[in-house]
Design an enzyme around this catalytic site. Sequence first.
Site, PDB file in Angstrom:
ATOM      1  N   HIS A  38       0.998  -1.087  -0.023  1.00 38.15           N
ATOM      2  CA  HIS A  38       0.044   0.196   0.045  1.00 38.15           C
ATOM      3  C   HIS A  38       0.858   1.382  -0.118  1.00 38.15           C
ATOM      4  O   HIS A  38       1.251   1.828   0.928  1.00 38.15           O
ATOM      5  CB  HIS A  38      -0.842  -0.223   1.388  1.00 38.15           C
ATOM      6  CG  HIS A  38      -2.204   0.956   1.169  1.00 38.15           C
ATOM      7  ND1 HIS A  38      -2.294   1.959   1.719  1.00 38.15           N
ATOM      8  CD2 HIS A  38      -3.053   0.607   0.339  1.00 38.15           C
ATOM      9  CE1 HIS A  38      -3.473   2.677   1.446  1.00 38.15           C
ATOM     10  NE2 HIS A  38      -3.968   1.803   0.571  1.00 38.15           N
ATOM     11  N   TYR A  39       1.203   1.770  -1.161  1.00 41.14           N
ATOM     12  CA  TYR A  39       1.949   2.711  -1.434  1.00 41.14           C
ATOM     13  C   TYR A  39       3.427   2.422  -1.097  1.00 41.14           C
ATOM     14  O   TYR A  39       4.163   3.141  -0.123  1.00 41.14           O
ATOM     15  CB  TYR A  39       1.734   4.144  -0.616  1.00 41.14           C
ATOM     16  CG  TYR A  39       0.222   4.488  -1.110  1.00 41.14           C
ATOM     17  CD1 TYR A  39       0.133   5.172  -2.422  1.00 41.14           C
ATOM     18  CD2 TYR A  39      -0.824   4.494  -0.333  1.00 41.14           C
ATOM     19  CE1 TYR A  39      -1.195   5.396  -2.747  1.00 41.14           C
ATOM     20  CE2 TYR A  39      -1.951   4.984  -0.700  1.00 41.14           C
ATOM     21  CZ  TYR A  39      -2.142   5.301  -1.871  1.00 41.14           C
ATOM     22  OH  TYR A  39      -3.377   5.815  -2.545  1.00 41.14           O
TER      23      TYR A  39
END
Length: 134
Positions: A38-39
Amino acid sequence: MAAAGPLAGTVEVRPAEDESRTAARFTVGEDETVLPGHYPGFPIFPGVCLVECAHLGALATAPGDVKDAELAAVESTRFTGPVFPGDRVEIAMGWKRTPAGEWQCRAKLTTDRGDAATVRLRYRARTTRTETAA
């Protein structure tokens, strides 16, 4: 068998004001399995995990006759600030019975930086299915 979920850590129950105002917390560990994807390079705790924190906090602190309830709906979510690895998420929950006899939990999630999310969940009594002979 434990239910599968996105959280590696545990939601902790906090002292409650009363049965209609409950509280919990969750610390986002560096080992949360959702963080690497996630990112990448700038991990942010996903919003769906904040909803799961609110749900687990609600199940752990529900008023007496909600203890054997199931999630009926995620009525609303609003993500208002990022949550990063190492953050402690405080979860303040308010409970009220709906006109239909279900229970609504309004959760506010915050970190040391301020608001992170608001989540509104609805719970209903579990129903058991019986099989009929064919």
